[in-house]
Design an enzyme around this catalytic site. Structure first.
Site, PDB file in Angstrom:
ATOM      1  N   HIS A  19      34.112  45.586  45.663  1.00  0.00           N
ATOM      2  CA  HIS A  19      34.910  46.750  46.079  1.00  0.00           C
ATOM      3  C   HIS A  19      34.152  48.043  45.766  1.00  0.00           C
ATOM      4  CE1 HIS A  19      38.588  44.051  44.995  1.00  0.00           C
ATOM      5  NE2 HIS A  19      38.395  43.984  46.302  1.00  0.00           N
ATOM      6  N   LYS A  43      51.603  38.893  48.764  1.00  0.00           N
ATOM      7  CA  LYS A  43      50.788  38.434  47.635  1.00  0.00           C
ATOM      8  C   LYS A  43      51.572  38.678  46.353  1.00  0.00           C
ATOM      9  CE  LYS A  43      46.071  39.205  49.406  1.00  0.00           C
ATOM     10  NZ  LYS A  43      44.835  39.976  49.215  1.00  0.00           N
ATOM     11  N   SER A 130      38.468  39.022  44.268  1.00  0.00           N
ATOM     12  CA  SER A 130      39.330  39.220  43.099  1.00  0.00           C
ATOM     13  C   SER A 130      39.890  37.878  42.627  1.00  0.00           C
ATOM     14  CB  SER A 130      40.494  40.144  43.446  1.00  0.00           C
ATOM     15  OG  SER A 130      40.037  41.414  43.764  1.00  0.00           O
TER      16      SER A 130
HETATM   17  P1  ADP Z   1      40.039  40.531  47.678  1.00  0.00           P
HETATM   18  O1  ADP Z   1      39.740  39.740  48.924  1.00  0.00           O
HETATM   19  O2  ADP Z   1      38.936  40.501  46.679  1.00  0.00           O
HETATM   20  O3  ADP Z   1      41.411  40.309  47.122  1.00  0.00           O
HETATM   21  P2  ADP Z   1      41.016  43.049  48.664  1.00  0.00           P
HETATM   22  O4  ADP Z   1      42.107  42.559  49.502  1.00  0.00           O
HETATM   23  O5  ADP Z   1      41.386  43.892  47.495  1.00  0.00           O
HETATM   24  O6  ADP Z   1      39.993  41.993  48.143  1.00  0.00           O
HETATM   25  O7  ADP Z   1      39.957  43.793  49.581  1.00  0.00           O
HETATM   26  C1  ADP Z   1      39.887  45.149  49.849  1.00  0.00           C
HETATM   27  C2  ADP Z   1      38.694  45.430  50.735  1.00  0.00           C
HETATM   28  O8  ADP Z   1      37.476  45.169  50.032  1.00  0.00           O
HETATM   29  C3  ADP Z   1      38.604  44.583  52.008  1.00  0.00           C
HETATM   30  O9  ADP Z   1      38.058  45.389  53.035  1.00  0.00           O
HETATM   31  C4  ADP Z   1      37.624  43.504  51.656  1.00  0.00           C
HETATM   32  O10 ADP Z   1      36.959  42.997  52.773  1.00  0.00           O
HETATM   33  C5  ADP Z   1      36.669  44.279  50.769  1.00  0.00           C
HETATM   34  N1  ADP Z   1      35.987  43.416  49.840  1.00  0.00           N
HETATM   35  C6  ADP Z   1      36.539  42.575  48.952  1.00  0.00           C
HETATM   36  N2  ADP Z   1      35.604  41.944  48.241  1.00  0.00           N
HETATM   37  C7  ADP Z   1      34.414  42.405  48.700  1.00  0.00           C
HETATM   38  C8  ADP Z   1      33.037  42.132  48.389  1.00  0.00           C
HETATM   39  N3  ADP Z   1      32.709  41.239  47.456  1.00  0.00           N
HETATM   40  N4  ADP Z   1      32.071  42.799  49.065  1.00  0.00           N
HETATM   41  C9  ADP Z   1      32.426  43.680  50.014  1.00  0.00           C
HETATM   42  N5  ADP Z   1      33.677  43.984  50.371  1.00  0.00           N
HETATM   43  C10 ADP Z   1      34.653  43.359  49.719  1.00  0.00           C
END
Ligand code: ADP
Length: 163
Positions: A19, A43, A130
């Site tokens: 992130h 979620k 996450s």
């Molecule tokens: P997660 O899938 O880790 O629960 P979130 O729903 O919080 O993540 O994701 C928020 C944003 O961050 C989304 O656009 C997701 O594609 C991006 N994202 C999550 N993990 C990564 C990563 N390791 N590298 C790049 N972008 C990421």
């Protein structure tokens, strides 16, 4: 030149280096970056919305044009109200693409001014999520390569409580 505001939405349950990589890169490209910690009804988060925002605020404190927010309701409406030009999302693999493409089209229908911009994940964090951090942390594994150093200890302590 145009003053461009973007938003990086996510659950951030908890924030990872993946992130932070996307947010940092967005902060270099755009004038203002909002990071929106979303209350996702489908979620069941391990960290409360306040904790997720607090950890994110700590993680981005060195980035002056980044602001952490949270809101109820539709992202497309929030962007319209706050004059946000685009959503910035990270794409890890082809598996992310279909869902993200669908969301981008839905948001464009709801707010035709709103663009969605995809940044490819860094090769170091493209496997990172996450849920992986929660799983490893819960069983006492080392998550120091996966989360920002400044929030590492708080995440470890919190995940231990959930065991
Ligand atoms: P997660 O899938 O880790 O629960 P979130 O729903 O919080 O993540 O994701 C928020 C944003 O961050 C989304 O656009 C997701 O594609 C991006 N994202 C999550 N993990 C990564 C990563 N390791 N590298 C790049 N972008 C990421």
């Amino acid at each position: 030149m145009k003053n461009i505001s973007v938003i990086c939405p996510g659950s951030f349950d908890p924030v990872t280096l993946g992130h932070l990589d996307i947010i940092t890169r967005a902060s270099k490209m755009f004038d203002r970056v909002y990071v929106a910690a979303l209350v996702n009804s489908s979620k069941n988060p391990s960290f409360s919305i306040e904790e997720r925002m607090e950890l994110m605020r700590e993680a981005v404190k060195g980035l002056p044009n980044v602001e952490v927010v949270s809101f109820e309701g539709l992202l497309a409406d929030y962007c319209r109200r706050n004059k946000i030009d685009a959503i910035v999302k990270g794409l890890r693999a082809v598996s992310d693409f279909e869902y993200e493409f669908q969301m981008a089209i839905a948001n464009k229908r709801l707010n035709p001014q709103l663009e969605t911009i995809f940044l490819t994940a860094d090769s170091d964090s493209m496997y990172l999520s996450s849920s992986m951090v929660r799983e490893i942390g819960r069983y006492g594994g080392d998550i120091s390569n996966f989360v920002p150093e400044c929030v590492h200890d708080r995440i470890v302590a919190r995940l231990k409580e959930n065991r």
